[in-house]
Scaffold this motif. Structure first.
Motif, short mmCIF file in Angstrom:
data_model
loop_
_atom_site.label_atom_id
_atom_site.label_comp_id
_atom_site.label_asym_id
_atom_site.label_seq_id
_atom_site.Cartn_x
_atom_site.Cartn_y
_atom_site.Cartn_z
N ILE B 194 0.83 -1.21 0.00
CA ILE B 194 0.00 0.00 0.00
C ILE B 194 0.86 1.26 0.00
O ILE B 194 0.57 2.21 -0.73
CB ILE B 194 -0.97 -0.02 1.21
N ILE B 195 1.92 1.26 0.80
CA ILE B 195 2.70 2.51 0.91
C ILE B 195 3.64 2.73 -0.28
O ILE B 195 4.25 3.78 -0.40
CB ILE B 195 3.49 2.61 2.24
N LYS B 196 3.72 1.74 -1.16
CA LYS B 196 4.51 1.95 -2.39
C LYS B 196 3.66 2.46 -3.53
O LYS B 196 4.16 2.67 -4.64
CB LYS B 196 5.15 0.62 -2.82
N ASP B 197 2.36 2.66 -3.29
CA ASP B 197 1.43 2.89 -4.38
C ASP B 197 0.80 4.28 -4.26
O ASP B 197 0.18 4.60 -3.25
CB ASP B 197 0.36 1.80 -4.35
N ASP B 198 0.92 5.06 -5.32
CA ASP B 198 0.35 6.42 -5.30
C ASP B 198 -1.18 6.41 -5.23
O ASP B 198 -1.79 7.38 -4.79
CB ASP B 198 0.76 7.19 -6.57
N ARG B 199 -1.79 5.32 -5.68
CA ARG B 199 -3.26 5.28 -5.69
C ARG B 199 -3.84 5.27 -4.28
O ARG B 199 -5.03 5.52 -4.10
CB ARG B 199 -3.75 4.02 -6.44
N THR B 200 -3.01 4.96 -3.30
CA THR B 200 -3.52 4.89 -1.92
C THR B 200 -3.20 6.16 -1.12
O THR B 200 -3.57 6.25 0.05
CB THR B 200 -2.91 3.68 -1.18
N LEU B 201 -2.52 7.13 -1.77
CA LEU B 201 -2.19 8.37 -1.05
C LEU B 201 -3.46 9.18 -0.82
O LEU B 201 -4.26 9.37 -1.74
CB LEU B 201 -1.17 9.18 -1.86
N ASN B 202 -3.63 9.62 0.41
CA ASN B 202 -4.81 10.40 0.82
C ASN B 202 -6.11 9.61 0.62
O ASN B 202 -7.12 10.15 0.16
CB ASN B 202 -4.87 11.74 0.08
N GLY B 287 -16.37 5.39 3.01
CA GLY B 287 -15.40 6.12 2.19
C GLY B 287 -14.09 5.40 1.93
O GLY B 287 -13.16 6.00 1.37
N TYR B 288 -13.99 4.14 2.31
CA TYR B 288 -12.77 3.37 2.04
C TYR B 288 -12.76 2.87 0.60
O TYR B 288 -13.82 2.57 0.04
CB TYR B 288 -12.70 2.14 2.95
N ILE B 289 -11.56 2.71 0.04
CA ILE B 289 -11.43 2.02 -1.23
C ILE B 289 -10.95 0.59 -0.96
O ILE B 289 -10.37 0.30 0.08
CB ILE B 289 -10.49 2.75 -2.22
N ASP B 290 -11.21 -0.28 -1.93
CA ASP B 290 -10.97 -1.72 -1.77
C ASP B 290 -9.54 -2.06 -2.17
O ASP B 290 -9.20 -2.10 -3.36
CB ASP B 290 -11.98 -2.48 -2.64
N GLY B 291 -8.70 -2.33 -1.18
CA GLY B 291 -7.30 -2.66 -1.45
C GLY B 291 -7.13 -3.99 -2.17
O GLY B 291 -6.12 -4.21 -2.84
N ARG B 292 -8.12 -4.86 -2.07
CA ARG B 292 -8.02 -6.16 -2.77
C ARG B 292 -8.05 -5.95 -4.28
O ARG B 292 -7.40 -6.67 -5.04
CB ARG B 292 -9.19 -7.06 -2.35
N LYS B 293 -8.80 -4.92 -4.71
CA LYS B 293 -8.87 -4.63 -6.15
C LYS B 293 -7.59 -3.95 -6.63
O LYS B 293 -7.20 -4.09 -7.79
CB LYS B 293 -10.07 -3.74 -6.46
N LEU B 294 -6.96 -3.18 -5.73
CA LEU B 294 -5.72 -2.49 -6.12
C LEU B 294 -4.57 -3.46 -6.29
O LEU B 294 -3.65 -3.22 -7.08
CB LEU B 294 -5.35 -1.43 -5.07
N PHE B 295 -4.59 -4.53 -5.50
CA PHE B 295 -3.47 -5.49 -5.51
C PHE B 295 -4.01 -6.90 -5.77
O PHE B 295 -3.91 -7.79 -4.92
CB PHE B 295 -2.72 -5.43 -4.18
N PRO B 296 -4.57 -7.12 -6.97
CA PRO B 296 -5.24 -8.41 -7.23
C PRO B 296 -4.26 -9.58 -7.23
O PRO B 296 -4.69 -10.73 -7.05
CB PRO B 296 -5.86 -8.21 -8.62
#
Lengths: 324, 324
Positions: B194-202, B287-296
């Motif tokens: 997660i912390i390596k990925d810009d899509r999870t910033l903010n 308001g959370y996004i699904d981290g499972r979809k970000l890192f399939p």
């Protein structure tokens, strides 16, 4: 397809009348206006009835059961109440959950700002959001930036004075902070779009018609009117001093509404011009989605067009009964 | 490309050691561990040093200036502190802003839940979020559901007892509430992603390894062990009674940590099994996004595999020093 049923609280208020007009213009909503019993005989309420609108009377402090009875068959509740009253809707939120309302639009329609001591009005709103979330009630939180109607300086000729509630002739911190702005009429129109769209369910949505600094606003006004503005400069220290003074004034006399307005104005100044919270970037940082992208065909009025209206005498002064 | 610099607070704690291991395994991070001065001589801290890790000492109550000095050149701060300590990091948040840290990961790593009186630990965390947002500090809020390690019932043979902190043999409200669950080791591994990925910033991000009801958990355990579980039933009224009792116990003796754990457990029971907050649907609602979809491509351990580990003696009991 049956019409979406909307229960509108605050239909005769500043934002509420913009929302009501847009819902009626749209034609695909069946609107019920909730009016405080004490206001039943006001001319503004009579006008709602004259239009053939369904009007129900009560108090937001009524029992959840009584309010839930009013909400049977309602799809969407929209609150647009007096900003300083936010917090009185706890029973209505419970009632909306009980009556299986699909979407609750709390009183928002302001500038995005973090919670926790920056703006008292924002903190009140966020507690309302907690109440909604605790019930897992469907919601849309809508913020729109700051109204054009209270963003203009006065011009030396006085031709804007008929419509100016707060003249913005103090340029804060060099006048370079960008701010999201909107025409009040667009607040209603975009709200009608937002509540018809599933993409906005359970989201925070921001929109705006323009993003301008004070310097840009002032340039537009000078260019449109040919008048040279009389401006003064304020620093962050001035804003903080004003904030401290108004905090003390409200503490000393909590019932004084003018002091509350001025305190709120000082908090807005800090948020808008010093902290620079009222931007798309901060809205997205705070978890809002961009309503402009969801409705790319919707044309918001630009501030320069609003200035044309202002110069032509076509703008209504907000809160005509309030003097600051 | 230079390595991402991470400042990890709580590296020797339950979640922190999972995060530290994952950051080191990943190989693309340069980790600094922040350790309380009082803990400098603990064996767990010596082990960090033995690994050649950079360790700095201080207190979260240190001045913002001192903490900011430690954060010079840091990209990412991760807090994984003792849950009941959340709230002590205000100075570190200020320091992170001052030192231009790019991303602050507050102590999260729990179950999603609305703010405002449901779970005291959640409310503490949300106040920390406010502090972050007020500074416009880059952030990622990570929630992961409930650990497998504290989700299993004990089996009659006693073969799980070595690793069971809280036996889950009480089936609440019929055992049908789905809950997001995760192996503790996956918390660290997915945090590194997660912390390596810009899509999870903010953003608020949720992940989980499995979504199971108590009945499904119990079936898996019975099937894997061939043992018949000894279960009791609890109703919502039992949960509320337990909650009231523990609230009174904590009020009577606020320094009693065991009471705090039990109150927290009772609040979790209400949230997980009665309110049913700990689901992807409610996470997204909040308001959370699904981290499972970000890192399939990331493969989370399934609960049934965890039960294999549990049966084979390969699980470590969480919080070995705490008895409830």
């Amino acid at each position: 397809m049956s019409k979406q049923t909307v229960f509108l609280v605050g239909a005769t208020g500043e934002t509420g009348e913009s929302i009501l007009r847009a819902l009626l213009d749209d034609g695909s909503f069946e609107v019920t206006c909730f009016i405080r019993t004490a206001s039943a005989h006001k001319p503004s309420v009579q006008r709602l009835k004259d239009k053939g609108l369904k009007v129900v009377f009560g108090e937001l402090s009524d029992s959840t059961e009584n309010l839930a009875n009013l909400l049977v068959g309602i799809d969407t509740v929209i609150l647009s109440i007096f900003a300083f009253d936010v917090g009185v809707e706890a029973s209505l939120i419970q009632a909306a959950s009980m009556a299986r309302v699909k979407r609750f639009v709390p009183c928002g329609f302001g500038t995005p700002c973090p919670r926790g001591g920056v703006m008292a009005l924002r903190d009140l709103k966020e507690v309302v959001h907690d109440q909604i979330f605790t019930l897992h009630l469907g919601y849309t939180i809508i913020d729109v930036g700051y109204w054009y109607e209270i963003s203009s300086p006065r011009v030396p000729s006085g031709k804007f004075d008929y419509a100016i509630m707060v003249p913005r002739n103090k340029v804060i911190e060099g006048g370079t902070a960008p701010n999201m702005l909107i025409a009040k009429k667009d607040v209603g129109a975009i709200t009608a779009r937002i509540i018809k769209d599933d993409r906005t369910l359970n989201k925070r949505v921001y929109v705006c018609g323009d993003i301008l600094t004070q310097n840009e606003i002032n340039s537009i006004v000078e260019e449109k009117t040919g008048e040279k503005l009389e401006l003064t400069n304020e620093t962050t220290a001035d804003v903080r001093k004003d904030l401290d003074q108004m905090n003390r004034a409200v503490q000393d006399d909590p019932s004084n509404l003018a002091h509350k307005y001025r305190l709120s104005n000082a908090q807005y100044n800090l948020s808008k011009y010093v902290r620079i919270d009222n931007t798309p970037e901060i809205a997205e940082y705070l978890g809002y989605i961009d309503g402009r992208k969801l409705f790319p065909d919707y044309v918001f009025q630009k501030f320069s067009d609003f200035v044309n209206d202002l110069a032509a005498g076509r703008v209504q002064r907000p809160y005509p009964h309030v003097s600051l």
